[in-house]
Design an enzyme around this catalytic site. Structure first.
Site, mmCIF file in Angstrom:
data_model
loop_
_atom_site.group_PDB
_atom_site.id
_atom_site.type_symbol
_atom_site.label_atom_id
_atom_site.label_comp_id
_atom_site.label_asym_id
_atom_site.label_seq_id
_atom_site.Cartn_x
_atom_site.Cartn_y
_atom_site.Cartn_z
ATOM 1 N N ASP A 126 -10.523 -5.067 -0.885
ATOM 2 C CA ASP A 126 -9.495 -4.580 0.030
ATOM 3 C C ASP A 126 -10.132 -3.776 1.166
ATOM 4 O O ASP A 126 -10.769 -2.745 0.918
ATOM 5 C CB ASP A 126 -8.528 -3.689 -0.774
ATOM 6 C CG ASP A 126 -7.350 -3.197 0.046
ATOM 7 O OD1 ASP A 126 -7.181 -3.634 1.198
ATOM 8 O OD2 ASP A 126 -6.587 -2.364 -0.499
ATOM 9 N N ASP A 177 0.814 -1.214 0.000
ATOM 10 C CA ASP A 177 0.000 0.000 0.000
ATOM 11 C C ASP A 177 0.851 1.270 0.000
ATOM 12 O O ASP A 177 1.528 1.561 0.986
ATOM 13 C CB ASP A 177 -0.855 0.044 1.275
ATOM 14 C CG ASP A 177 -2.063 -0.860 1.199
ATOM 15 O OD1 ASP A 177 -2.793 -0.794 0.193
ATOM 16 O OD2 ASP A 177 -2.278 -1.630 2.152
HETATM 17 C C1 DX5 Z 1 -6.442 0.662 3.186
HETATM 18 C C2 DX5 Z 1 -5.434 -0.228 2.493
HETATM 19 C C3 DX5 Z 1 -5.637 -1.656 2.803
HETATM 20 C C4 DX5 Z 1 -5.387 -2.007 4.241
HETATM 21 C C5 DX5 Z 1 -6.243 -3.176 4.595
HETATM 22 O O1 DX5 Z 1 -6.353 1.941 2.724
HETATM 23 O O2 DX5 Z 1 -5.551 -0.089 1.106
HETATM 24 O O3 DX5 Z 1 -4.874 -2.484 1.952
HETATM 25 O O4 DX5 Z 1 -4.049 -2.309 4.481
HETATM 26 O O5 DX5 Z 1 -6.159 -3.355 5.948
HETATM 27 P P1 DX5 Z 1 -7.259 -4.097 6.814
HETATM 28 O O6 DX5 Z 1 -7.310 -5.515 6.317
HETATM 29 O O7 DX5 Z 1 -6.738 -3.959 8.214
HETATM 30 O O8 DX5 Z 1 -8.561 -3.401 6.595
HETATM 31 ZN ZN ZN Z 2 -4.634 -1.646 -0.197
#
Ligand code: DX5
Ligand code: ZN
Length: 226
Positions: free
Chosen positions: A181, A37
Site C-alpha cells: 500500500d 482508509d
Molecule cells: C496511505 C493510505 C493509502 C493511500 C495510497 O496512508 O493507507 O492507502 O490511499 O495512496 P497512493 O496510491 O496515492 O499512495
Molecule cells: Zn491504505
C-alpha cells in the site's frame, strides 16, 4: 467478466462527491476489492472517514468487498466495530497494538470466523519484528509509504519486505496473503509483483488516471520499467 482481484483502488484518492459513481465504475471493471482508509487524527495526523460512510457504502454496494485499513489507535476496538458493521476484511497497524490487543485477536477471529483480519506494518517496522504474530493473521499489508496520506512516493526497498514475507510463509507453511500500500504505479507494481505480492493498493495512480481501465492493465504488467 474476468475478475480483477490484484488491484484494490483506495477510496482516499477518489472525489468524495462522486463516490457512488466511482464505486459503480470499479464494479463494472470487475474489481472485487476496494480499499477503505480510516485515519483518526491520532495514530496519523489526518482524519479521513469512518463508520458512517462505511455504513452507507455497505448499504448500497454488496458486489464489492471493502477492505478496511485502520490507521487508528485502539485498533481492536475499531476492528470489532467495522466487523460488526459487516466488514469482511479489516487490518490494523502493528505499531498501534499493545500486548493486551494480541491476546484479544483470537477472540475476534472466533467471533467473526468468516472474516479476514490483517496486520499492517509501517516502513519503520521490520519483518523480523512481526515474526511471532504472523500466524495470527490472514494477511499482511506492507506500507510502502509513511501512513497518513495519499500521493507519496514508494519507499525503495519495500519490495524486499514482500520477498521476505513470501519466503517466510513458504518456509513456515503459513497461508497469509501479502498486500502492499502506497506509491503504487506502473513502475513500482512490477517490483512488488515479482516479489510475491498478492494484491496492490493503488490510490492516486488509479483515480487520477484519465483512463482508469488502462491504468489497471498497466499495473498488471510484470515487466520492470526504468
Ligand atoms: C496511505 C493510505 C493509502 C493511500 C495510497 O496512508 O493507507 O492507502 O490511499 O495512496 P497512493 O496510491 O496515492 O499512495
Ligand atoms: Zn491504505
Amino acid at each position: 467478466m474476468e475478475k480483477e482481484n490484484l488491484i484494490r483502488p483506495s477510496l482516499l484518492a477518489a472525489d468524495f462527491l462522486h463516490l457512488s459513481k466511482d464505486v459503480e465504475e470499479m464494479i463494472s471493471f470487475g474489481i472485487t476489492h476496494c480499499h477503505f482508509d480510516v485515519m483518526d487524527g491520532s495514530f496519523v495526523k489526518e482524519v479521513s472517514f469512518g463508520q458512517p460512510l462505511f455504513r452507507s457504502l455497505k448499504k448500497y454496494f454488496s458486489d464489492i468487498v471493502f477492505d478496511v485499513h485502520l490507521m487508528t489507535l485502539n485498533p481492536l476496538l475499531q476492528a470489532e466495530s467495522f466487523l460488526s458493521l459487516g466488514a469482511k476484511e479489516v487490518c490494523f497497524h502493528y505499531e498501534a497494538m499493545t500486548l493486551g490487543d494480541i491476546m484479544k485477536i483470537n477472540r475476534l477471529k472466533e467471533k467473526f470466523a468468516d472474516c479476514k483480519i490483517g496486520v499492517a506494518i509501517s516502513p519503520e517496522t521490520s519483518v523480523n519484528e512481526i515474526l511471532t504474530v504472523l500466524p495470527l493473521f490472514d494477511y499482511v499489508l506492507v506500507m510502502s509509504v509513511v501512513p497518513g496520506k495519499g500521493g507519496q512516493a514508494f519507499i525503495e526497498g519495500s519490495e524486499k519486505k514482500i520477498a521476505d514475507l513470501d519466503a517466510i510463509r513458504k518456509e513456515k507453511d503459513l497461508t497469509f496473503l501479502i498486500g502492499v500500500d502506497g506509491g503504487i504505479n506502473e513502475k513500482t507494481a512490477p517490483l512488488c509483483e515479482n516479489s510475491g505480492v498478492d494484491f496492490l493498493v493503488a490510490g492516486s495512480y488509479y483515480f487520477k488516471s484519465q483512463d482508469r481501465k488502462l491504468a489497471l492493465s498497466c499495473l498488471h504488467s510484470k515487466e520492470v520499467k526504468e
